[in-house]
Design a protein around this motif. Structure first.
Motif, short mmCIF file in Angstrom:
data_model
loop_
_atom_site.label_atom_id
_atom_site.label_comp_id
_atom_site.label_asym_id
_atom_site.label_seq_id
_atom_site.Cartn_x
_atom_site.Cartn_y
_atom_site.Cartn_z
N SER A 113 0.77 -1.31 0.15
CA SER A 113 -0.01 -0.15 0.03
C SER A 113 0.84 1.33 -0.05
CB SER A 113 -0.86 0.09 1.31
OG SER A 113 -1.90 -1.01 1.24
N HIS B 251 3.83 1.75 -1.12
CA HIS B 251 4.26 1.89 -2.54
C HIS B 251 3.11 2.27 -3.29
CE1 HIS B 251 6.54 1.05 -6.03
NE2 HIS B 251 5.50 0.49 -6.55
N SER B 252 2.00 1.71 -3.41
CA SER B 252 0.96 2.26 -4.22
C SER B 252 0.52 3.70 -4.20
CB SER B 252 -0.28 1.32 -4.37
OG SER B 252 -0.92 1.19 -2.99
N ILE B 253 0.59 3.96 -2.71
CA ILE B 253 0.45 5.61 -2.70
C ILE B 253 1.68 6.34 -2.75
CG2 ILE B 253 -1.77 5.25 -1.39
CD1 ILE B 253 -0.45 6.26 1.14
#
Lengths: 509, 302
Positions: free
Chosen positions: B172, B174-176
């Motif tokens: 998560s 990384h994804s934000i």
């Protein structure tokens, strides 16, 4: 295209391609999204939807092609830059941090400087404004799945997005929650925000989106107004062939058969702080019947599956199979009686991920291989037998392997699930208990798995189907009940229970 | 009595410092078992630099830098090359034990200058408490400051929340848009710095001579304490004081001539570690504070 039309476009993608090693995930995709419109992106798993969206949100970098925002050429290097262009994203597997509170979760994705206290007030205001009630000081792990999605949406809303990307937002919601979500999305679109709505549920797309772009193997197959395309032709374009119609068995052919398994007052304490306690669960399943157990994830499905399979034990008469009391017996014994189980998690629970399919088959059937022979023969023969068995499972169930005898986690979700279901069928079960059989599986594989289940019921076997997918429950079950907070509703005939009824039983207004 | 309490406090400082650093490292999802080794590096660097420059404050600086440098080796292997964290951490300690033995050879038999006591005006005049709390050397104050700094930082600052987020769910994070590896590098370096200072404290305040392996298992205790404290800085202080107290108990027992085998006393702090861990893990089922991604590799996007 006239200038006027261009000014209506928020984002445009031109010939975008993305390759992973040798694999072409996106093959020169072009599409545009208009301001204030809900644009659906349709495609099977692996069609390239996620990759395209990750390119737009800056999580992965496109290999070739251009992205234009408001007619300006942009390069989006990371999610922070995407957010600065007004792009927000709600992920399918939420990108939340369970151990942090709602406000902490939102704080770290905001680029502005704000104190936690001020942010909490701001969250409450935004939540009220959009009709998304949320408690900012709660920890995310204490929230329901629907509430977690609200956190993601509020997180995006606080950044005043111009484009909101929603990746499979309804796969975890109850019918009522879906309606609520659609209200918010329409309101958002009316306020001028574009929405890119990713889904493989055709009815939803018809209902909410004005335009749909269909992807297949990384290419745009079609891009039209949703009013101009039927759900059937959407489905055909998506999978590239005619959809197999599933025919249900005539309704009452199991009425005269005997009861296969009966569950009486089954109770289980919760296993962890965040588990669900099972309360007085009772139901019967007859031979030839498929009982569908619907429910929003996290309402006791995992605990029920564990109790039925024998991973957690209880009193003997909680579970009665034919005339045998088996509530206190282990999995091995239950399987020897003719029960088979397919748990929810296919990678790591139903199979061992990093050993081969043959080895996985051996682990399932070694008991039968090792009967009636001496030790040396066992060693020499069992590998042959498991190899033959796994080959026949692969052939009978159309499991597509990258090469012969791969590791379990090298199969795609759909193919691995076909293998697991096939392996259970190979054991020739009297009762099959299966949990979330088509979760995350593409339409083709899902319909194959469902027809296998129907075939099995036709042979007079009993099936208990635990699933979050209401369409699936309706499609193949004879009777339906709903699990909510560890309690199970009384089973009703499929024809006598509506989606609204189910929503009410799920306990969400 | 006053002296006894001061001694307990001082004995617990190396463990406390190293533990606080490891706590931050583990919160970001990295399990660095090389604390003992990093402390040894800090100790030898501090001692050496004090013998050369004569100023104990320079010793703190060298200890901290040595800790950071050796933790960078660990970061490079585990975060960049993605080697197994447990094996690498153990390897680091074994390597550092031998390395510091080599470096420390010329220092044997020499005595280094100790850190001066800094009395805080007015506060140090408070009866009893003043002597114990407010007339100590700079690292004692620093360690106590660090407890509150870390506690407050994790709750209220963005960087603190980001570190917790990376340890909780690195995908998560990384994804934000956060660099998981960078956050882990920084957290591991911070852990290295604290362990280095904790190690430096031993020659600078406790025993001013070099002896090979002079940290004597304090790094391992610090590691255990982080779990014992369920990753909470304030509980870590309590834990460090308990272990400090038990260690001092050995000397008290010897001094008073209690009829207890010395081997048994030597065993006590470790026994307490195991007992504490067992009790806590009993409770942990209810209250799991462990960072979810602890010890897991972040593969990132291919």
């Amino acid at each position: 295209m006239t200038n006027n039309l261009d000014s209506m476009t928020f984002i445009e993608v031109k010939n975008l391609s993305k390759t992973f090693d040798q694999f072409l995930a996106n093959d020169s995709i072009s599409m545009n999204i208009k301001k204030g419109k809900i644009h659906a992106l349709l495609g099977e798993n692996g069609a390239g939807k996620s990759t395209l969206v990750k390119c737009l949100y800056g999580v992965v970098k496109p290999t070739a092609g251009q992205i234009l925002i408001n007619n300006n050429h942009v390069i989006i290097n990371n999610p922070r830059e995407a957010r600065s262009y007004g792009i927000g994203m709600v992920f399918q597997h939420f990108s939340l941090f369970p151990a942090l509170t709602v406000s902490e979760n939102i704080l770290i994705s905001l680029d502005e400087k704000i104190t936690k206290k001020n942010l909490e007030d701001k969250i409450s205001i935004t939540a009220k404004q959009w009709g998304l009630p949320i408690e900012p000081t709660k920890k995310v792990l204490d929230l329901s799945v629907g509430e977690q999605q609200r956190v993601e949406i509020i997180r995006c809303l606080l950044q005043n997005p111009k484009l909101l990307i929603m990746d499979e937002p309804t796969s975890v919601l109850s019918p009522q929650e879906i309606n609520q979500l659609f209200k918010v999305l329409r309101k958002l679109a009316n306020s001028g925000c574009s929405i890119l709505y990713i889904s493989h549920k055709l009815n939803e797309i018809k209902q909410i989106a004005s335009k749909v772009t269909i992807l297949r193997s990384g290419k745009v197959i079609s891009s039209t107004d949703t009013s101009k395309i039927s759900t059937t032709s959407m489905a055909e374009k998506m999978i590239g062939k005619k959809v197999k119609k599933i025919t249900k068995i005539s309704k009452n052919n199991f009425l005269n058969s005997s009861t296969a398994i009966s569950i009486n007052n089954l109770n289980r304490k919760k296993l962890s702080q965040f588990g669900t306690e099972l309360k007085k669960i009772s139901f019967n399943v007859k031979y030839g019947e498929i009982l569908g157990i619907a429910g929003v994830a996290g309402n006791g499905q995992v605990e029920l599956m564990n109790a039925l399979s024998g991973e957690t034990l209880g009193d003997p008469d909680e579970i009665i199979f034919e005339d045998k009391k088996i509530g206190n017996t282990n999995i091995k014994f239950r399987r020897s009686l003719g029960l088979e189980f397919v748990p929810e998690e296919r990678n790591g629970h139903a199979t061992v991920p990093d050993i081969t399919l043959t080895e996985n088959t051996f682990l399932t059937f070694y008991n039968t291989y090792l009967k009636n022979s001496n030790f040396l023969d066992d060693i020499l023969l069992s590998s042959n037998m498991s190899s033959n068995d796994s080959k026949s499972i692969i052939n009978d169930n159309d499991v597509r392997c990258p090469y012969s005898n791969p590791l379990a986690d090298q199969l795609s979700g759909g193919n691995l699930q076909k293998f697991i279901v096939g392996r259970s069928l190979k054991a020739n079960p009297k009762v099959l208990i299966i949990s979330q059989p088509t979760w995350g599986v593409d339409i083709g594989a899902a319909s194959e798995i469902r027809s296998k289940l129907l075939e099995l019921a036709k042979l007079g076997k009993a099936i208990i189907l635990i699933s979050q997918d209401l369409d699936e429950i309706y499609e193949i079950s004879n009777n339906i009940c709903v699990i909510n907070n560890g309690s199970l509703s009384t089973p009703k005939k499929t024809s006598k229970i509506s989606a609204t009824d189910i929503g009410i039983l799920m306990g969400i207004n | 009595m006053e002296n006894l309490l001061i001694t307990i406090l001082l004995t617990s400082i190396p463990i406390l410092l190293a533990g606080l650093g490891e706590l931050v490292t583990e919160k970001s999802g990295v399990l660095n078992l090389g604390v003992e080794g990093m402390m040894l590096c800090g100790a030898v660097a501090a001692l050496g630099s004090v013998l050369i420059f004569g100023n104990p404050y320079i010793g703190i600086l060298f200890g901290a830098v040595a800790g950071i440098l050796i933790s960078t080796v660990f970061s490079f292997f585990t975060i960049t090359l993605m080697t197994n964290q447990v094996a690498t951490g153990l390897g680091l300690t074994i390597f550092a034990t031998a390395l510091t033995g080599l470096i420390g050879e010329p220092f044997v038999g020499k005595t280094a200058a100790s850190l001066p006591k800094l009395e805080i005006i007015f506060l140090s005049d408070i009866p009893y408490l003043g002597k114990i709390l407010f007339s100590n050397d700079i690292l004692v104050y620093f360690a106590i400051f660090l407890i509150f700094f870390i506690h407050f930082g994790f709750q209220n600052t963005k960087i603190g929340i980001i570190i917790r987020a990376v340890g909780d769910n690195h995908d998560s994070a990384h994804s934000i848009g956060y660099s998981v590896k960078l956050v882990r590098w920084i957290s591991t370096s911070f852990g290295g710095m604290c362990a280095g200072m904790g190690g430096a404290y031993i020659p600078l305040a406790l025993t001013p001579h070099w002896s090979e392996g002079m940290t004597a298992g304090k790094g391992w205790i610090a590691l255990a304490l982080v779990v014992f404290a369920s990753w909470m800085p304030i509980r870590l202080l309590i834990g460090a004081l308990i272990f400090g107290g038990i260690t001092i108990l050995q000397f008290v027992a010897q001094a008073r001539g209690w009829d207890v085998p010395s081997q048994f006393l030597n065993m006590l702090p470790y026994l307490a570690t195991i007992l504490a861990l067992a009790l806590i893990s009993f409770k942990l089922k209810q209250n799991n504070y462990a960072p979810t991604c602890l010890g897991k590799h972040f593969l990132g996007n291919k």
